[in-house]
Design an enzyme around this catalytic site. Structure first.
Site, PDB file in Angstrom:
ATOM      1  N   SER A   5      93.982 -70.678 -47.601  1.00 34.54           N
ATOM      2  CA  SER A   5      95.226 -70.680 -46.809  1.00 34.54           C
ATOM      3  C   SER A   5      95.677 -72.095 -46.475  1.00 34.54           C
ATOM      4  O   SER A   5      96.873 -72.410 -46.540  1.00 34.54           O
ATOM      5  CB  SER A   5      95.063 -69.847 -45.534  1.00 34.54           C
ATOM      6  OG  SER A   5      93.912 -70.222 -44.811  1.00 34.54           O
ATOM      7  N   HIS A  61      88.980 -64.072 -48.787  1.00 35.73           N
ATOM      8  CA  HIS A  61      89.342 -65.009 -47.699  1.00 35.73           C
ATOM      9  C   HIS A  61      89.610 -64.174 -46.437  1.00 35.73           C
ATOM     10  O   HIS A  61      88.739 -63.429 -45.989  1.00 35.73           O
ATOM     11  CB  HIS A  61      90.529 -65.846 -48.179  1.00 35.73           C
ATOM     12  CG  HIS A  61      90.904 -66.995 -47.298  1.00 35.73           C
ATOM     13  ND1 HIS A  61      90.061 -67.567 -46.388  1.00 35.73           N
ATOM     14  CD2 HIS A  61      92.077 -67.705 -47.202  1.00 35.73           C
ATOM     15  CE1 HIS A  61      90.678 -68.563 -45.757  1.00 35.73           C
ATOM     16  NE2 HIS A  61      91.899 -68.662 -46.229  1.00 35.73           N
ATOM     17  N   HIS A 102      79.680 -67.976 -48.063  1.00 38.10           N
ATOM     18  CA  HIS A 102      80.760 -68.946 -47.858  1.00 38.10           C
ATOM     19  C   HIS A 102      80.728 -69.981 -48.957  1.00 38.10           C
ATOM     20  O   HIS A 102      79.651 -70.323 -49.462  1.00 38.10           O
ATOM     21  CB  HIS A 102      80.627 -69.639 -46.487  1.00 38.10           C
ATOM     22  CG  HIS A 102      81.904 -70.257 -46.031  1.00 38.10           C
ATOM     23  ND1 HIS A 102      82.261 -71.541 -46.367  1.00 38.10           N
ATOM     24  CD2 HIS A 102      82.936 -69.752 -45.290  1.00 38.10           C
ATOM     25  CE1 HIS A 102      83.448 -71.806 -45.842  1.00 38.10           C
ATOM     26  NE2 HIS A 102      83.878 -70.743 -45.177  1.00 38.10           N
ATOM     27  N   ARG A 116      81.492 -69.909 -35.813  1.00 38.02           N
ATOM     28  CA  ARG A 116      82.560 -69.006 -35.348  1.00 38.02           C
ATOM     29  C   ARG A 116      81.997 -67.588 -35.170  1.00 38.02           C
ATOM     30  O   ARG A 116      82.442 -66.843 -34.295  1.00 38.02           O
ATOM     31  CB  ARG A 116      83.725 -68.998 -36.348  1.00 38.02           C
ATOM     32  CG  ARG A 116      84.353 -70.380 -36.537  1.00 38.02           C
ATOM     33  CD  ARG A 116      85.377 -70.387 -37.662  1.00 38.02           C
ATOM     34  NE  ARG A 116      84.788 -70.059 -38.943  1.00 38.02           N
ATOM     35  CZ  ARG A 116      85.477 -69.893 -40.088  1.00 38.02           C
ATOM     36  NH1 ARG A 116      86.794 -70.034 -40.078  1.00 38.02           N
ATOM     37  NH2 ARG A 116      84.866 -69.600 -41.214  1.00 38.02           N
ATOM     38  N   ASP A 153      84.289 -63.632 -40.358  1.00 36.45           N
ATOM     39  CA  ASP A 153      84.835 -62.274 -40.471  1.00 36.45           C
ATOM     40  C   ASP A 153      83.800 -61.179 -40.204  1.00 36.45           C
ATOM     41  O   ASP A 153      84.167 -60.023 -40.024  1.00 36.45           O
ATOM     42  CB  ASP A 153      85.435 -62.088 -41.865  1.00 36.45           C
ATOM     43  CG  ASP A 153      86.539 -63.106 -42.140  1.00 36.45           C
ATOM     44  OD1 ASP A 153      87.381 -63.290 -41.253  1.00 36.45           O
ATOM     45  OD2 ASP A 153      86.544 -63.715 -43.221  1.00 36.45           O
TER      46      ASP A 153
HETATM   47  N1  CMX Z   1      77.656 -60.246 -51.245  1.00 37.67           N
HETATM   48  C1  CMX Z   1      77.255 -60.111 -52.527  1.00 37.67           C
HETATM   49  N2  CMX Z   1      77.281 -61.114 -53.418  1.00 37.67           N
HETATM   50  C2  CMX Z   1      77.674 -62.314 -52.978  1.00 37.67           C
HETATM   51  C3  CMX Z   1      78.065 -62.548 -51.651  1.00 37.67           C
HETATM   52  C4  CMX Z   1      78.058 -61.439 -50.768  1.00 37.67           C
HETATM   53  N3  CMX Z   1      78.469 -61.544 -49.502  1.00 37.67           N
HETATM   54  N4  CMX Z   1      78.404 -63.836 -51.515  1.00 37.67           N
HETATM   55  C5  CMX Z   1      78.265 -64.402 -52.716  1.00 37.67           C
HETATM   56  N5  CMX Z   1      77.819 -63.481 -53.620  1.00 37.67           N
HETATM   57  C6  CMX Z   1      77.604 -63.646 -55.046  1.00 37.67           C
HETATM   58  C7  CMX Z   1      78.900 -64.082 -55.704  1.00 37.67           C
HETATM   59  O1  CMX Z   1      79.771 -62.962 -55.923  1.00 37.67           O
HETATM   60  C8  CMX Z   1      78.390 -64.719 -56.977  1.00 37.67           C
HETATM   61  O2  CMX Z   1      78.025 -63.680 -57.852  1.00 37.67           O
HETATM   62  P1  CMX Z   1      78.270 -63.782 -59.446  1.00 37.67           P
HETATM   63  O3  CMX Z   1      77.515 -65.007 -59.883  1.00 37.67           O
HETATM   64  O4  CMX Z   1      77.751 -62.508 -59.969  1.00 37.67           O
HETATM   65  O5  CMX Z   1      79.750 -63.957 -59.629  1.00 37.67           O
HETATM   66  C9  CMX Z   1      77.109 -65.400 -56.501  1.00 37.67           C
HETATM   67  O6  CMX Z   1      76.717 -64.706 -55.293  1.00 37.67           O
HETATM   68  C10 CMX Z   1      77.290 -66.871 -56.187  1.00 37.67           C
HETATM   69  O7  CMX Z   1      78.343 -67.009 -55.251  1.00 37.67           O
HETATM   70  P2  CMX Z   1      78.316 -68.199 -54.182  1.00 37.67           P
HETATM   71  O8  CMX Z   1      78.354 -69.484 -54.944  1.00 37.67           O
HETATM   72  O9  CMX Z   1      77.215 -67.990 -53.224  1.00 37.67           O
HETATM   73  O10 CMX Z   1      79.666 -67.947 -53.375  1.00 37.67           O
HETATM   74  P3  CMX Z   1      81.132 -68.465 -53.721  1.00 37.67           P
HETATM   75  O11 CMX Z   1      81.307 -69.839 -53.184  1.00 37.67           O
HETATM   76  O12 CMX Z   1      81.461 -68.243 -55.154  1.00 37.67           O
HETATM   77  O13 CMX Z   1      82.032 -67.422 -52.893  1.00 37.67           O
HETATM   78  C11 CMX Z   1      82.638 -66.123 -51.018  1.00 37.67           C
HETATM   79  C12 CMX Z   1      82.124 -67.489 -51.515  1.00 37.67           C
HETATM   80  C13 CMX Z   1      83.001 -66.239 -49.556  1.00 37.67           C
HETATM   81  C14 CMX Z   1      83.898 -65.752 -51.808  1.00 37.67           C
HETATM   82  C15 CMX Z   1      81.509 -65.078 -51.244  1.00 37.67           C
HETATM   83  O14 CMX Z   1      80.384 -65.426 -50.491  1.00 37.67           O
HETATM   84  C16 CMX Z   1      81.942 -63.671 -50.907  1.00 37.67           C
HETATM   85  O15 CMX Z   1      82.540 -63.002 -51.772  1.00 37.67           O
HETATM   86  N6  CMX Z   1      81.682 -63.190 -49.645  1.00 37.67           N
HETATM   87  C17 CMX Z   1      82.146 -61.894 -49.210  1.00 37.67           C
HETATM   88  C18 CMX Z   1      83.624 -61.957 -48.854  1.00 37.67           C
HETATM   89  C19 CMX Z   1      83.834 -62.713 -47.549  1.00 37.67           C
HETATM   90  O16 CMX Z   1      83.177 -62.489 -46.552  1.00 37.67           O
HETATM   91  N7  CMX Z   1      84.832 -63.624 -47.538  1.00 37.67           N
HETATM   92  C20 CMX Z   1      85.242 -64.317 -46.311  1.00 37.67           C
HETATM   93  C21 CMX Z   1      84.908 -65.811 -46.320  1.00 37.67           C
HETATM   94  C22 CMX Z   1      85.387 -66.477 -45.041  1.00 37.67           C
HETATM   95  C23 CMX Z   1      86.892 -66.534 -44.986  1.00 37.67           C
HETATM   96  O17 CMX Z   1      87.510 -67.214 -45.831  1.00 37.67           O
HETATM   97  O18 CMX Z   1      87.500 -65.888 -44.124  1.00 37.67           O
END
Ligand code: CMX
Length: 460
Positions: free
Chosen positions: A260, A290, A337, A346, A392
């Site tokens: 954002s 996000h 994250h 937070r 979140d």
């Molecule tokens: N549950 C399951 N798998 C997860 C995970 C979770 N909460 N967090 C990361 N992973 C997985 C990723 O999908 C990725 O899998 P693949 O290699 O199969 O694609 C692997 O772990 C590596 O990811 P990462 O490097 O740890 O995380 P990223 O930096 O790529 O992504 C985020 C970060 C937030 C998108 C991810 O942790 C996620 O999808 N979390 C759940 C959604 C969420 O809570 N988002 C809110 C974030 C805060 C905000 O912006 O408001």
């Protein structure tokens, strides 16, 4: 420290406009100082190399690649966010409060983000009054929202409302009239204040339209920004107002690279006005990785409770459900994250709020049990870089406690708060004359040629 002297003849206006004029002047003075420092720094050190870029980084979301300057906040992977150098616990202590309240006033955070200085109570109150004064939303904005089906997602209505407001953009009008570059910051500042003043009204309108049969509530001019927002949504308890103050403060900013903030900055770099830029940022916030994660978390918890037939699942039951979620190829919402590598402060701030105001709430306790369960499981996958909860993971349970069960609305709350950070940053972008953002991209064919050692591949 700002000093307000209402009798100074220079400003023959009402005291609130007078105070904002002083804040504006102070902002410009600071921005000019910082701008001069940056100019000198770039003259002396502009060619210094900051880091290296790996092939993995350009394919994998540019993680850890420093490519932006954002003045308002800085995120440390282990410690979490600092707003202008202050951690969340420090802000809870140092920022002015509403009368009788314990939580910080988000408008005081805005002062901090904008000027880099803590505000006095008087200064915070003056910002509150200024936001109140500018908060009128023209009827055509509500009419535009009304034109959407009531089944539309609240974030869609929110973005449409922001776009309808764009008709009043000072920046767009002044640009069309031939505004000089040196005045961009001024019009951006005015648009940003208008947006921040009006967003709670628009958000509350959407809430009441979608979930309360269109029975709208007039603003209360005596309340603070977040308190009035709570009131317009129909939540009158002091507890909910306090939650809104905390919520609006902690969601405001998370340095510049999140979707954002980065989108608002990127779109703003094309000199799109603050309404266009902020609405673009809100489209990014509406993504489930996000800001939409806040609705996904509570939806996931509700589904878990329904599947298990209990209000407060045991840790074993939660573990089983988490494994089921993962086995279906889904993420556990609220965990992980892109930058953080520890529990998000937070999340902790909201957990403390829960312990103080609703320690026996079964849903809130469920959030805490999930916190005791999920990190081990995610760690066990061996690929998740951060198994800890983000902001979140907690917010929905607190809202449900006060009766706000309509989780599709939650990202709108996040968006109203996020305006404080990204618009303060946009003011800085314009004041520092940040240029059009335009990074280089490559094709995979070019990368393959480069890996085969072909010369001059990057066009140098
Ligand atoms: N549950 C399951 N798998 C997860 C995970 C979770 N909460 N967090 C990361 N992973 C997985 C990723 O999908 C990725 O899998 P693949 O290699 O199969 O694609 C692997 O772990 C590596 O990811 P990462 O490097 O740890 O995380 P990223 O930096 O790529 O992504 C985020 C970060 C937030 C998108 C991810 O942790 C996620 O999808 N979390 C759940 C959604 C969420 O809570 N988002 C809110 C974030 C805060 C905000 O912006 O408001």
């Amino acid at each position: 420290m700002l000093c307000f002297n209402f009798t100074t003849p220079k400003f023959n206006r009402n005291p609130y406009s007078f105070s904002m004029d002083l804040i504006k002047e102070r902002f410009k003075q600071k921005a000019d100082e910082v701008g001069a420092e940056i100019k000198q720094m770039l003259k002396e050190h502009g060619n210094k190399v900051i880091g290296e870029v790996t092939l993995a980084q350009i394919y994998q979301g540019m993680r850890g690649m420093t490519g932006l300057v954002t003045e308002t906040s800085l995120l440390d992977a282990n410690e979490g966010i600092r707003f202008r150098g202050y951690s969340i616990p420090e802000l809870k202590e140092k920022l002015p409060k509403a009368p009788g309240g314990d939580e910080p006033l988000p408008e005081a955070l805005f002062h901090l983000l904008l000027l880099g200085e803590l505000s006095s109570q008087e200064e915070a109150d003056l910002i509150t009054a200024t936001l109140q004064r500018r908060s009128h939303v023209p009827n055509y904005v509500f009419d535009t929202i009304e034109a959407l089906p009531v089944s539309s997602h609240p974030m869609t209505m929110f973005v449409v409302g922001i776009m309808a407001l764009q008709n009043g953009s000072h920046f767009a009008k002044s640009y069309a009239a031939g505004m000089s570059k040196k005045d961009y910051w001024d019009a951006t500042f005015d648009d940003s204040l208008d947006l921040i003043s009006r967003l709670p009204r628009i958000a509350a309108y959407i809430y009441r339209r979608k979930y309360r049969n269109g029975e709208h509530i007039e603003p209360n001019g005596l309340l603070d920004w977040a308190g009035n927002f709570a009131h317009m949504m129909g939540y009158e308890s002091e507890g909910f107002k306090e939650l809104m103050r905390l919520y609006m403060t902690i969601h405001a900013d998370h340095e510049g690279g999140n979707v954002s903030a980065h989108t608002t900055h990127l779109v703003g770099s094309a000199l799109s006005d603050p309404f266009l830029s902020f609405s673009a940022g809100m489209n990014g916030l509406a993504g489930p990785l996000h800001g939409l994660a806040n609705q996904e978390v509570i939806k996931w918890i509700f589904e878990m409770r329904e599947a298990l037939g209990v209000d407060l699942p045991s840790k074993d039951q939660i573990a089983e459900y988490v494994k089921k979620t993962l086995s279906e190829g889904k993420v556990v919402p609220g965990y992980g994250h892109a930058v953080l590598r520890k529990t998000d402060p937070r999340f902790t701030a909201q957990m403390e709020f829960g312990k103080k105001h609703m320690p026996d709430d079964a849903l809130v306790q469920t959030v805490w049990r999930i916190y005791e369960t999920v990190p081990d499981i995610l760690n066990g996958l061996g690929k998740v870089k951060n198994p800890w909860p983000n902001v979140d993971a907690h917010s929905g349970a607190l809202l449900v406690h006060y009766g706000m069960v309509e989780y599709e609305f939650y990202t709108v709350l996040f968006g109203v708060s996020r305006a404080l950070g990204v618009l303060a940053s946009l003011c800085w972008d314009r004041a520092l004359a940040m240029p059009l953002e335009r990074p280089k991209s490559v094709t995979t064919n070019l990368v393959k040629d480069w890996l085969q050692g072909k010369d001059n591949i990057w066009g140098e």
